[in-house]
Design an enzyme around this catalytic site. Structure first.
Site, PDB file in Angstrom:
ATOM      1  N   HIS A   3      -5.705  -3.895  -0.066  1.00  0.00           N
ATOM      2  CA  HIS A   3      -4.764  -2.839   0.331  1.00  0.00           C
ATOM      3  C   HIS A   3      -3.348  -3.395   0.539  1.00  0.00           C
ATOM      4  O   HIS A   3      -2.508  -3.328  -0.348  1.00  0.00           O
ATOM      5  CB  HIS A   3      -5.259  -2.145   1.603  1.00  0.00           C
ATOM      6  CG  HIS A   3      -6.508  -1.332   1.404  1.00  0.00           C
ATOM      7  ND1 HIS A   3      -6.613  -0.367   0.425  1.00  0.00           N
ATOM      8  CD2 HIS A   3      -7.694  -1.329   2.053  1.00  0.00           C
ATOM      9  CE1 HIS A   3      -7.813   0.194   0.489  1.00  0.00           C
ATOM     10  NE2 HIS A   3      -8.488  -0.376   1.467  1.00  0.00           N
TER      11      HIS A   3
HETATM   12  O1  RIB Z   1      -6.224   2.519   3.945  1.00  0.00           O
HETATM   13  C1  RIB Z   1      -5.908   1.172   4.044  1.00  0.00           C
HETATM   14  C2  RIB Z   1      -4.834   0.942   5.086  1.00  0.00           C
HETATM   15  O2  RIB Z   1      -5.320   1.312   6.376  1.00  0.00           O
HETATM   16  C3  RIB Z   1      -4.384  -0.499   5.225  1.00  0.00           C
HETATM   17  O3  RIB Z   1      -3.010  -0.532   5.501  1.00  0.00           O
HETATM   18  C4  RIB Z   1      -5.175  -0.981   6.422  1.00  0.00           C
HETATM   19  O4  RIB Z   1      -4.557  -2.078   7.048  1.00  0.00           O
HETATM   20  C5  RIB Z   1      -5.199   0.227   7.278  1.00  0.00           C
HETATM   21  O5  RIB Z   1      -3.997   0.299   8.011  1.00  0.00           O
END
Ligand code: RIB
Ligand code: CA
Length: 314
Positions: free
Chosen positions: A246
């Site tokens: 992510h």
């Molecule tokens: O959906 C993924 C996101 O949600 C990432 O930024 C993770 O760190 C959480 O904040």
């Protein structure tokens, strides 16, 4: 010239992975960290931000504490079930590792406004948590939209299924009103959403490679990621210790945008109903006049993993 960034973050295992990537990349100069609730409460995410900078030998980088709750909706439960009780993979970060480090006195939103207005056209905002601090900064000083260089965010999803509801990604869902404000503002946004972040996985063998030979940053990442890997086993049935990539994706895009293919579409965020927190793109370019967002839709995962490994091990 390196990208001068403000990293707006809720660390968080993948936030940590992204921050270390940025700190090891000469294309990026981290001007400051602004913190937000999300993966834990804002006290814990701020402590983790300070501890990460201490670990990385960069206690000089300022940290401004930001929003602890969304603009309008009651807060959803925070993400310890994904990131551990300390939001850092249960490595026991329940206090500051360096008590001499302190947050700056400004709120994160004020920090963003001051940095952007005193460096017009130069600063890139990189939000990888709920968009509350950016929305507050826009409310404080709407002219920041004209003066940032760009916004490169991790969050949202165009075609991919949501990760916290059938349609919504966590960062946008955690504060849909903030996201709606951010997508309405006239600033250039690149959205690294689930379309590309779930398309790239890092597995157990890859984390071993990061850590090989006693590499300090790689070893830290392998240690903090273990709890996050177990979440991916439990939630997604991933068999080989894979995790989604992510937050590092926003940094990878800044370093080498040619890894991605983006499409320019207006994006709207519903603030109620079953689609609350979704990022709906007008893919026919027919229905909405709002500013177009550079929605990243394709990614070369091999190149991203190679770049990440090269930088972490450098
Ligand atoms: O959906 C993924 C996101 O949600 C990432 O930024 C993770 O760190 C959480 O904040
Ligand atoms: Ca995050």
């Amino acid at each position: 010239m390196p990208h001068k960034i403000i990293f707006d973050t809720d660390p968080g295992v993948d936030d940590a992975m992204a921050l270390l990537f940025a700190l090891k990349s000469p294309e990026i100069e981290v001007l400051g960290l602004t913190t937000v609730f999300g993966n834990s409460n804002v006290e814990a995410t701020t402590r983790n931000a300070l501890n990460l900078l201490d670990f990385a030998g960069r206690p000089d980088i300022p940290v401004a504490k930001g929003a602890g709750v969304p603009l309008v909706i009651p807060p959803h439960p925070t993400g310890e079930f994904v990131h551990g009780d300390d939001a850092m993979g249960n490595i026991g970060w329940h206090a500051q590792t360096n008590p001499n480090m302190h947050v700056v006195e400004q709120h994160a939103a004020q920090f963003i406004v001051e940095q952007v207005m005193s460096n017009p056209g130069q600063i890139t905002l990189v939000p990888v948590g709920p968009l509350t601090n950016l929305a507050l900064a826009l409310q404080l000083e709407p002219r920041i939209a004209k003066h940032v260089k760009e916004v490169v965010m991790m969050g949202g999803s165009v075609l991919h299924a949501g990760n916290v509801s059938p349609l919504a990604e966590a960062n946008v869902h955690n504060d849909p009103h903030a996201a709606a404000l951010v997508f309405r503002a006239e600033w250039p946004i690149t959205m690294a959403g689930l379309d590309v972040t779930e398309a790239v996985q890092m597995n157990a063998a890859y984390f071993d490679e990061l850590a090989a030979g006693g590499n300090r940053f790689g070893g830290f990442i392998r240690r903090v990621v273990a709890f996050y890997q177990q979440f991916h086993v439990d939630w997604y049935g991933m068999p080989d210790g894979e995790v989604h990539t992510h937050d590092p994706s926003a940094i990878a895009y800044l370093i080498d945008p040619s890894i991605y293919v983006g499409q320019q579409w207006p994006v709207t965020v519903p603030t109620d109903g079953p689609a609350i927190g979704a990022t709906i793109a007008d893919r026919r370019l027919r229905f909405w006049q709002s500013p177009k967002v550079n929605c990243l839709m394709q990614v070369d995962g091999d190149r991203l993993r190679a770049l990440y490994k090269m930088r972490i091990r450098a």
